[in-house]
Design a protein around this motif. Structure first.
Motif, mmCIF file in Angstrom:
data_model
loop_
_atom_site.group_PDB
_atom_site.id
_atom_site.type_symbol
_atom_site.label_atom_id
_atom_site.label_comp_id
_atom_site.label_asym_id
_atom_site.label_seq_id
_atom_site.Cartn_x
_atom_site.Cartn_y
_atom_site.Cartn_z
ATOM 1 N N UNK A 289 3.724 -13.059 -0.481
ATOM 2 C CA UNK A 289 3.298 -12.364 -1.691
ATOM 3 C C UNK A 289 4.431 -11.527 -2.279
ATOM 4 N N UNK A 290 5.208 -10.863 -1.419
ATOM 5 C CA UNK A 290 6.262 -9.978 -1.925
ATOM 6 C C UNK A 290 7.533 -10.727 -2.290
ATOM 7 N N UNK A 291 7.735 -11.924 -1.734
ATOM 8 C CA UNK A 291 8.970 -12.664 -2.003
ATOM 9 C C UNK A 291 8.815 -13.628 -3.169
ATOM 10 N N UNK A 298 -0.143 -18.283 -7.961
ATOM 11 C CA UNK A 298 -1.103 -19.255 -7.443
ATOM 12 C C UNK A 298 -2.277 -18.567 -6.763
ATOM 13 N N UNK A 299 -2.009 -17.482 -6.037
ATOM 14 C CA UNK A 299 -3.101 -16.715 -5.431
ATOM 15 C C UNK A 299 -4.029 -16.187 -6.520
ATOM 16 N N UNK A 300 -3.464 -15.702 -7.616
ATOM 17 C CA UNK A 300 -4.288 -15.248 -8.734
ATOM 18 C C UNK A 300 -5.152 -16.371 -9.288
ATOM 19 N N UNK A 301 -4.584 -17.576 -9.385
ATOM 20 C CA UNK A 301 -5.362 -18.724 -9.869
ATOM 21 C C UNK A 301 -6.527 -19.036 -8.926
ATOM 22 N N UNK A 302 -6.259 -18.986 -7.627
ATOM 23 C CA UNK A 302 -7.309 -19.266 -6.643
ATOM 24 C C UNK A 302 -8.429 -18.233 -6.743
#
Length: 334
Positions: A289-291, A298-302
């Motif tokens: 997440x930080x890199x 993509x996490x936001x899309x999920x």
């Protein structure tokens, strides 16, 4: 911290119970139970979220590195289920090892299978990044998604095969003093396959990658470009080497210095070393997440896709105008 009896040393028997020789007290009390509960409650959801994001990236970009990261996340989930939940919380904290020995040994096989898979998937990712950086032309011909998936499947199969001998593994809390030849062989095989050999590969490939980047910097006269996957690899392997070192040291000390079963200091060291090693299963999400901005997006899309499919509590659904209930007195004959 406070002292409680060592419940991990209780052995199942259907005929009688007996008192064991003097054994070391557990000096950390309920701290491991709280720690592993929090680690499982936090780590399992974020790993599932990571797996969903990595699957999207792997199918969308067709890059082998994302398939390796997906496999690594899957093995971390299996490690949390088999080692943290079934191995510690269920057997030790909930059932106090009041289960048949065959069940304990079967769980041992699953634990070592997940552990071996997690470690050697990271080794494959390390080799993949080395080839991509140092041999880019060859990389395009030997690394592609179909082949990567076959390699990953073969790795999980080999991990299961190498986990089967650990059916005869003895907990260090219950080891005979001195340990038997079989137990000593299994512990040395474990140290070599799970730490010394992978760490040697990590240090070798990482040093070559860093040297290659420095050479490009000197030749190009500027800052070398490091891909996000390479940065994640360097971070993951460094974290692995640091977090698994205490457990490996304690295991060797147990074989040659003092028994965990008899020495409270070794018992305390093993408890802490196990907790530190298992922390490795929950850190990857935060590293990604930080890199990686791509991973964050993509996490936001999920999450948005999940929220769209979840009904909102308290929300009012207005019916279609054609389906409105006819009101009395509105000129309609009843």
């Amino acid at each position: 911290m406070f002292s409680v009896p060592n419940s991990t040393a209780e052995v199942w028997t259907s005929e009688a119970t007996w008192l064991e020789p003097e054994r070391s007290p557990c000096m950390v009390g309920i701290i491991p139970i709280v720690y592993y509960s929090v680690l499982l409650g936090l780590g399992l959801p974020v790993n599932i979220l990571t797996a969903m994001a990595m699957f999207r990236l792997a199918t969308r970009t067709k890059k082998s590195s994302y398939w390796y990261l997906l496999a690594l996340t899957t093995s971390d989930i299996l490690t949390q289920v088999f080692i943290i939940f079934m191995g510690f919380l269920l057997q030790t904290a909930i059932l106090a090892r009041a289960v048949p020995s065959a069940f304990i040994h079967t769980i041992n096989v699953l634990e070592f299978t997940a552990n071996h898979a997690s470690t050697w998937i990271t080794v494959l990712l390390s080799v993949d990044r080395y080839v991509a950086l140092c041999h880019p032309l060859r990389y395009r011909t030997i690394s592609y998604p179909q082949r990567t998936r076959k390699i990953i499947a073969a790795t999980f199969t080999v991990a299961l095969a190498t986990g089967i001998p650990f059916y005869w593994w003895l907990d260090m809390w219950r080891d005979a003093d001195p340990p038997t030849a079989l137990d000593m062989a299994l512990k040395w095989v474990h140290c070599i396959t799970i730490y010394f050999l992978p760490s040697s590969i990590f240090l070798t490939t990482n040093s070559i990658i860093i040297r290659k980047l420095k050479q490009r910097r000197r030749w190009g006269g500027g800052r070398p470009h490091m891909s996000k996957t390479t940065a994640l690899l360097l971070a993951e392997t460094t974290v692995f080497i640091v977090l698994w070192a205490p457990r490996t040291i304690v295991m060797i000390c147990h074989l040659y210095v003092a028994s965990v079963k008899r020495d409270w200091r070794m018992h305390l060291a093993l408890d802490i070393a196990n907790m530190v090693a298992m922390l490795n299963t929950a850190l990857n999400f935060f590293l990604y997440y930080f890199v990686s901005q791509t991973f964050r997006r993509t996490v936001g899309e999920v999450l948005r896709a999940h929220l769209r499919h979840c009904p909102r509590h308290g929300s009012t659904r207005f019916p279609h105008p054609a389906l409105k209930v006819l009101q009395p007195g509105a000129g309609t004959a009843l």
